[in-house]
Design a protein around this motif. Structure first.
Motif, mmCIF file in Angstrom:
data_model
loop_
_atom_site.group_PDB
_atom_site.id
_atom_site.type_symbol
_atom_site.label_atom_id
_atom_site.label_comp_id
_atom_site.label_asym_id
_atom_site.label_seq_id
_atom_site.Cartn_x
_atom_site.Cartn_y
_atom_site.Cartn_z
ATOM 1 N N ALA A 93 -4.478 3.638 1.170
ATOM 2 C CA ALA A 93 -4.849 3.080 -0.063
ATOM 3 C C ALA A 93 -3.385 2.620 -1.256
ATOM 4 O O ALA A 93 -2.108 2.253 -0.694
ATOM 5 N N PRO A 94 -4.433 1.899 -2.612
ATOM 6 C CA PRO A 94 -3.208 0.201 -2.666
ATOM 7 C C PRO A 94 -2.533 2.048 -3.329
ATOM 8 O O PRO A 94 -2.897 2.588 -4.927
ATOM 9 N N GLN A 95 -1.199 0.990 -4.710
ATOM 10 C CA GLN A 95 -0.910 1.184 -5.671
ATOM 11 C C GLN A 95 -1.952 1.353 -6.556
ATOM 12 O O GLN A 95 -2.047 -0.377 -6.686
ATOM 13 N N THR A 152 0.669 8.992 -10.951
ATOM 14 C CA THR A 152 -0.383 8.117 -12.207
ATOM 15 C C THR A 152 -0.761 7.025 -11.409
ATOM 16 O O THR A 152 -1.358 6.485 -11.755
ATOM 17 N N ASP A 153 0.107 7.101 -10.333
ATOM 18 C CA ASP A 153 -0.109 5.586 -9.609
ATOM 19 C C ASP A 153 -0.119 5.420 -8.049
ATOM 20 O O ASP A 153 -0.519 4.681 -7.316
ATOM 21 N N MET A 154 -0.986 6.607 -7.325
ATOM 22 C CA MET A 154 -0.844 7.012 -6.375
ATOM 23 C C MET A 154 0.186 6.761 -4.767
ATOM 24 O O MET A 154 -0.196 7.091 -3.881
ATOM 25 N N ALA A 155 1.404 6.094 -5.132
ATOM 26 C CA ALA A 155 2.097 5.676 -4.775
ATOM 27 C C ALA A 155 3.492 6.074 -4.507
ATOM 28 O O ALA A 155 4.408 6.495 -4.173
ATOM 29 N N VAL A 200 -2.945 10.330 2.459
ATOM 30 C CA VAL A 200 -3.784 9.503 1.421
ATOM 31 C C VAL A 200 -4.574 7.985 2.256
ATOM 32 O O VAL A 200 -4.058 8.002 2.821
ATOM 33 N N ALA A 201 -5.644 7.918 1.665
ATOM 34 C CA ALA A 201 -6.648 6.620 1.807
ATOM 35 C C ALA A 201 -7.757 6.303 0.691
ATOM 36 O O ALA A 201 -8.281 7.375 0.486
ATOM 37 N N GLY A 215 0.891 -1.100 0.218
ATOM 38 C CA GLY A 215 -0.167 0.033 0.259
ATOM 39 C C GLY A 215 1.410 1.228 0.236
ATOM 40 O O GLY A 215 1.948 1.376 0.286
ATOM 41 N N VAL A 216 0.024 1.853 -0.290
ATOM 42 C CA VAL A 216 0.859 3.938 -0.110
ATOM 43 C C VAL A 216 1.334 4.179 0.742
ATOM 44 O O VAL A 216 0.610 3.905 1.875
ATOM 45 N N GLU A 217 2.265 4.695 1.247
ATOM 46 C CA GLU A 217 3.556 5.490 2.606
ATOM 47 C C GLU A 217 2.140 5.827 3.282
ATOM 48 O O GLU A 217 2.282 6.966 3.178
#
Length: 447
Positions: free
Chosen positions: A298-300, A58-61, A276-277, A10-12
């Protein structure tokens, strides 16, 4: 050769570690999330805010630092000592409009200013040479939305909520400024938007501490009905500020906390960090309670292409916060970024510091070479390329060595043992130097 894909953790949190960020204002444009933030200075005790920054993904991560896009200097008639508070940017007619609260030189009260740019990354320039919204009590935290019929609305305020209808030029308004009845638990930081025929007003809930609450309406001007908490009040965050978007089939809420501040010191300072979530709306359009940032993430979405040019300041994670996953590098310092007239680049790459890039897709054939554009290299400077952890499998080592003075950019290339499929990539910096080992502008792999 590596074959197994790296697990998606998931996103850091926070999504930016190179500096303190607050007041997230996401904008989706042409398939990219542009995240505008205010910026707490590293030595801030109370609020010390001089400019606005931009990050994109473009990938949230993986978030690319796009640098300072506007500052108090953008508005020469404003006080230049502080008060570059919560912004928001919106696109219309091929232009991008930044609304921000500042103070007029010699005045103790806030105004709302507007700047304009030709691209999301700016640079933004003063649109009026004066305030859009004249001085008033609690006139800050502007939020803007363009409705389906083309009418734009500007809301703002603490502790009261105000709005006005903007003209099509986005730099003037018609009609009077309207003050709304108090919304339950509302404090500041409004975020206004429409979705599926409903209107939402998310906000920082009553101080202090602040969570994130929201209200809904059938009309863009209210009346607003309080619907509950998105994030609970939490003593770990005296302030907050939401930003909500839909992107690539998912819904995301941004806000901030103080995790990076408390990783560096036990003393509370106004040095905030954006998180972010991901969430899903309920069937009736309401938003679930997500608890707090440590309970959701949030996931990548998607992967990163290492065979295209990748800006070195594209970062999922760098040091500064101790985490079990990085046991071998618990106390490794983080890199930071710098900006000149031509570029944003990574600097302060000290021994054992590193950059994590999440979800890099090497494909089935694998990579054969790695090239980086570097400057300011010291004799023993090197970049080790590891998969999935700072001490994970070694893909290759790029000897950088002397590159001449800082700002004289040169390319260095090395062979790599081609990794396959999807892995997190760690660029681990090494060498002996009392200061920065090297600067790095961009990199890419080759098959």
């Amino acid at each position: 050769m590596l074959g197994a894909a790296a697990p998606d953790a998931g996103v850091e949190r926070p999504i930016v570690q190179t500096r303190f960020t607050a007041d997230p204002a996401p904008l989706v444009h042409d398939g990219v999330v542009y995240l505008y933030t205010s910026h707490d200075e590293d030595d801030a005790d109370g609020f010390k805010m001089l400019d606005w920054r931009l990050y994109s993904s473009t990938d949230m991560a993986n978030w690319t630092d796009r640098g300072v896009v506007a500052s108090l200097k953008t508005f020469p008639w404003a006080s230049q000592t502080n008060d570059a508070w919560a912004p928001q940017v919106i696109a219309r007619g091929g232009k991008f409009y930044l609304y921000a609260p500042i103070t007029v030189a010699g005045s103790p009260r806030n105004v709302i200013a507007v700047a304009v740019a030709d691209t999301p990354a700016g640079p933004f320039r003063d649109a009026l040479g004066k305030p859009l919204i004249a001085p008033g009590e609690g006139y800050f935290d502007p939020t803007v939305w363009i409705d389906r019929d083309g009418q734009a609305y500007l809301y703002w305020g603490n502790p009261d909520l105000w709005y006005v209808k903007l003209n099509e030029d986005m730099v003037s308004y018609s009609g009077s400024i309207t003050k709304l009845p108090r919304i339950r638990d509302y404090q500041e930081g409004p975020w206004f938007y429409g979705r599926n025929g409903r209107y939402y007003m998310a906000f920082a809930s009553t101080c202090c501490s602040e969570g994130i609450g929201y209200a809904m309406s059938d009309r863009p001007t209210g009346p607003w009905v309080y619907k509950g908490e998105i994030m609970r009040h939490d003593p770990r965050s005296t302030g907050n500020h939401p930003g909500i978007i839909d992107y690539k089939g998912g819904s995301y809420v941004f806000g901030f906390h103080y995790e990076l501040n408390f990783a560096l010191t036990p003393i509370h300072h106004e040095r905030r960090s954006v998180a972010v979530a991901k969430f899903s709306y309920n069937a009736d359009g309401t938003i679930p309670n997500l608890g707090w940032w440590d309970r959701t993430r949030a996931p990548q979405i998607g992967t990163l292409d290492p065979y295209a040019r990748v800006e070195a300041e594209t970062i999922a994670w760098t040091g500064r916060i101790k985490r079990p996953i990085d046991r071998a590098y618990d106390w490794a310092p983080g890199v930071t970024t710098a900006q000149d007239a031509a570029r944003v680049y990574v600097t302060r790459a000290t021994d054992r510091s590193y950059i994590k890039v999440a979800g890099v897709d090497f494909g089935t054939a694998g990579a054969k070479r790695f090239t980086a554009t570097v400057a300011g290299g010291t004799p023993e400077a090197r970049i080790e390329l590891h998969a999935d952890a700072v001490d994970g499998p070694l893909l290759g080592t790029l000897p950088v060595g002397m590159t001449g003075p800082a700002g004289r950019w040169q390319q260095r290339t090395t062979d790599v043992a081609g990794a396959r499929r999807v892995h997190d990539l760690y660029l681990v910096f090494g060498g002996k130097s009392p200061g920065s080992l090297l600067d790095i502008d961009y990199w890419r792999f080759a098959r």
